[in-house]
Write a protein that holds these residues in place. Structure first.
Motif, mmCIF file in Angstrom:
data_model
loop_
_atom_site.group_PDB
_atom_site.id
_atom_site.type_symbol
_atom_site.label_atom_id
_atom_site.label_comp_id
_atom_site.label_asym_id
_atom_site.label_seq_id
_atom_site.Cartn_x
_atom_site.Cartn_y
_atom_site.Cartn_z
ATOM 1 N N VAL A 35 -7.370 3.471 -1.097
ATOM 2 C CA VAL A 35 -6.104 2.742 -1.001
ATOM 3 C C VAL A 35 -5.509 2.593 -2.397
ATOM 4 O O VAL A 35 -6.221 2.274 -3.350
ATOM 5 C CB VAL A 35 -6.293 1.351 -0.358
ATOM 6 N N ALA A 36 -4.200 2.824 -2.507
ATOM 7 C CA ALA A 36 -3.467 2.581 -3.746
ATOM 8 C C ALA A 36 -2.414 1.518 -3.486
ATOM 9 O O ALA A 36 -1.691 1.573 -2.482
ATOM 10 C CB ALA A 36 -2.811 3.862 -4.255
ATOM 11 N N VAL A 37 -2.331 0.539 -4.364
ATOM 12 C CA VAL A 37 -1.440 -0.607 -4.220
ATOM 13 C C VAL A 37 -0.472 -0.638 -5.388
ATOM 14 O O VAL A 37 -0.879 -0.499 -6.547
ATOM 15 C CB VAL A 37 -2.251 -1.915 -4.161
ATOM 16 N N LYS A 38 0.801 -0.813 -5.078
ATOM 17 C CA LYS A 38 1.804 -0.896 -6.144
ATOM 18 C C LYS A 38 1.697 -2.219 -6.870
ATOM 19 O O LYS A 38 1.581 -3.284 -6.249
ATOM 20 C CB LYS A 38 3.210 -0.735 -5.569
ATOM 21 N N LEU A 39 1.735 -2.170 -8.195
ATOM 22 C CA LEU A 39 1.797 -3.370 -9.022
ATOM 23 C C LEU A 39 3.246 -3.619 -9.440
ATOM 24 O O LEU A 39 4.064 -2.695 -9.440
ATOM 25 C CB LEU A 39 0.909 -3.204 -10.256
ATOM 26 N N PRO A 40 3.585 -4.842 -9.786
ATOM 27 C CA PRO A 40 4.959 -5.133 -10.203
ATOM 28 C C PRO A 40 5.410 -4.247 -11.352
ATOM 29 O O PRO A 40 4.606 -3.653 -12.069
ATOM 30 C CB PRO A 40 4.895 -6.607 -10.621
ATOM 31 N N ILE A 98 -7.345 -6.332 -4.361
ATOM 32 C CA ILE A 98 -6.600 -6.153 -3.117
ATOM 33 C C ILE A 98 -6.766 -4.736 -2.604
ATOM 34 O O ILE A 98 -7.017 -4.502 -1.410
ATOM 35 C CB ILE A 98 -5.120 -6.490 -3.345
ATOM 36 N N ALA A 99 -6.652 -3.752 -3.507
ATOM 37 C CA ALA A 99 -6.827 -2.357 -3.101
ATOM 38 C C ALA A 99 -8.238 -2.109 -2.582
ATOM 39 O O ALA A 99 -8.441 -1.428 -1.571
ATOM 40 C CB ALA A 99 -6.514 -1.425 -4.272
ATOM 41 N N LEU A 100 -9.248 -2.677 -3.271
ATOM 42 C CA LEU A 100 -10.631 -2.464 -2.856
ATOM 43 C C LEU A 100 -10.900 -3.104 -1.498
ATOM 44 O O LEU A 100 -11.553 -2.507 -0.634
ATOM 45 C CB LEU A 100 -11.582 -3.030 -3.906
ATOM 46 N N THR A 116 0.848 -1.181 0.000
ATOM 47 C CA THR A 116 0.000 0.000 0.000
ATOM 48 C C THR A 116 0.891 1.241 0.000
ATOM 49 O O THR A 116 1.697 1.432 0.911
ATOM 50 C CB THR A 116 -0.917 0.022 1.231
ATOM 51 N N VAL A 117 0.772 2.074 -1.022
ATOM 52 C CA VAL A 117 1.592 3.277 -1.124
ATOM 53 C C VAL A 117 0.791 4.543 -0.817
ATOM 54 O O VAL A 117 1.353 5.629 -0.731
ATOM 55 C CB VAL A 117 2.242 3.399 -2.519
ATOM 56 N N PHE A 118 -0.511 4.407 -0.674
ATOM 57 C CA PHE A 118 -1.346 5.545 -0.305
ATOM 58 C C PHE A 118 -2.596 4.996 0.363
ATOM 59 O O PHE A 118 -3.199 4.034 -0.107
ATOM 60 C CB PHE A 118 -1.743 6.360 -1.539
ATOM 61 N N SER A 119 -2.990 5.600 1.472
ATOM 62 C CA SER A 119 -4.229 5.188 2.132
ATOM 63 C C SER A 119 -4.802 6.371 2.875
ATOM 64 O O SER A 119 -4.068 7.184 3.439
ATOM 65 C CB SER A 119 -3.986 4.022 3.100
ATOM 66 N N SER A 120 -6.110 6.490 2.860
ATOM 67 C CA SER A 120 -6.765 7.591 3.563
ATOM 68 C C SER A 120 -8.199 7.208 3.879
ATOM 69 O O SER A 120 -8.785 6.354 3.220
ATOM 70 C CB SER A 120 -6.748 8.872 2.720
ATOM 71 N N THR A 121 -8.752 7.823 4.889
ATOM 72 C CA THR A 121 -10.174 7.701 5.182
ATOM 73 C C THR A 121 -10.765 9.096 5.253
ATOM 74 O O THR A 121 -10.166 10.008 5.823
ATOM 75 C CB THR A 121 -10.433 6.974 6.509
ATOM 76 N N MET A 122 -11.921 9.268 4.639
ATOM 77 C CA MET A 122 -12.570 10.568 4.574
ATOM 78 C C MET A 122 -13.930 10.508 5.246
ATOM 79 O O MET A 122 -14.645 9.517 5.109
ATOM 80 C CB MET A 122 -12.744 11.015 3.117
#
Length: 361
Positions: free
Chosen positions: A81-86, A187-189, A14-20
């Motif tokens: 959430v943002a997830v890094k892909l290969p 995975i991100a969802l 996870t390279v970015f995560s936030s809750t609003m």
């Protein structure tokens, strides 16, 4: 928690995560986040670049607000959430899944069954036989290369984050690119749903619907997925009421992949084109941002209007504080309905992340 930059992160991290927490779509929203403070007010603040570094320098504080919402455009909580892909360069090496090449030896494969000369069907001479064999060998080579690439890229895949039905869906896909983006999006969802406290997020699969959007595992859950080379992003929320009249959208695009300026007239309405350059970034990069903003808005608006949305029917002008000025009057007239929407954007390393939420009045 220190920011995790895309270039330094391992695959599927996870390279970015936030809750609003949003009180209304027309007033302001608050957010708590580990890595970046999103803008807190709809009104324009002093100019600043919508980046993680500048937001942190400005010292904008996150909020722990727990107010229940009662206005038409509100949601309980939104997780992003943002997830890094290969490595995308690896994806390009095996992106061809071998389905091309319907022509063999200068002739279509369907032509091979025609009767010729001695009445034999299929490959009837040495040249045709050589072409068929070469085609088979090329197809096998591509398949072997694809399987090798998948083995390399899937080594770090957290299969525990996927539902069994999602893993089975992966097995039906012949392209490594499709497998990785499908898995990364789910995975991100699922992580976004956990972040937004959406309940048991592993109880049911998230498969693709007829319109291409993810089928959420419960009626009151809202969600959206997007991906590009190197990154998958998702947003999720729980609508405590009127969930049929709410929707979310998200999109991600590379900042460095600037859009050709010849697309300006197609993407932007005339009044949007007049404001191209307001953000002080290269015109091609800003056009990419505006395209991404409209993609996120489309995903949030289409489930509510259920008809085609012309590019110029939604006027969206991103502002320097990471928010967006919207005019939906043309779409409302086109769809004979009333809508409320909100959109925002952020730069995470080399990616534009845009999100939108909408409510049908």
């Amino acid at each position: 928690m220190a920011p995790v930059h895309w270039a330094d992160a391992p695959p599927f991290a996870t390279v970015f995560s936030s809750t609003m927490r949003m009180q209304t779509l027309a007033s302001y929203m608050r957010l708590q986040t580990d890595q970046v403070a999103w803008p807190m007010r709809m009104q324009r603040q002093r100019p600043l670049k919508a980046s993680r570094e500048n937001w942190n320098k400005q010292g904008i504080q996150s909020s722990q607000a727990t107010t229940e919402f009662g206005s038409p455009g509100s949601l309980s909580e939104i997780g992003c959430v943002a997830v890094k892909l290969p490595d995308p360069t690896l994806l390009h090496e095996g992106s061809d899944d071998g389905r091309e090449g319907s022509r063999v030896g200068g002739k279509r494969e369907s032509d091979g069954g025609a009767e010729r000369g001695g009445g034999r069907a299929g490959c009837v001479d040495e040249r045709d036989q050589g072409g068929c064999l070469a085609h088979e060998r090329e197809g096998q080579r591509r398949q072997d290369k694809e399987e090798l690439l998948w083995a390399r890229c899937s080594a770090a895949l957290p299969f525990d984050d996927l539902h069994q039905a999602e893993i089975e869906a992966l097995c039906t896909m012949s392209s490594t690119r499709r497998r990785l983006t499908f898995a990364g999006g789910r995975i991100a969802l699922r992580r976004a749903m956990a972040l937004a406290h959406c309940g048991n997020v592993s109880c049911a699969p998230v498969l693709k619907g007829d319109d291409g959007a993810p089928c959420m595992p419960a009626e009151m859950l809202l969600g959206s997925i997007s991906h590009t080379d190197g990154l998958a992003v998702a947003v999720a929320a729980t609508a405590q009421r009127d969930w049929q009249r709410r929707a979310l959208g998200v999109d991600v695009e590379r900042v460095s992949r600037e859009s050709p300026m010849r697309l300006t007239k197609r993407i932007l309405a005339p009044d949007e084109a007049l404001r191209l350059g307001d953000l002080g970034m290269p015109a091609g990069a800003e056009l990419t941002l505006r395209f991404s903003m409209k993609e996120a808005l489309y995903k949030a608006l289409f489930p509510l209007v259920r008809r085609s949305i012309p590019w110029h029917s939604v006027v969206a002008n991103p502002t320097l504080d990471g928010l967006c000025e919207l005019d939906l009057s043309r779409l409302e007239q086109h769809a004979s309905t009333r809508l409320v929407a909100e959109a925002r954007w952020v730069i995470v390393d080399d990616f534009f992340l845009t999100s939108a939420s909408a409510f049908l009045l």
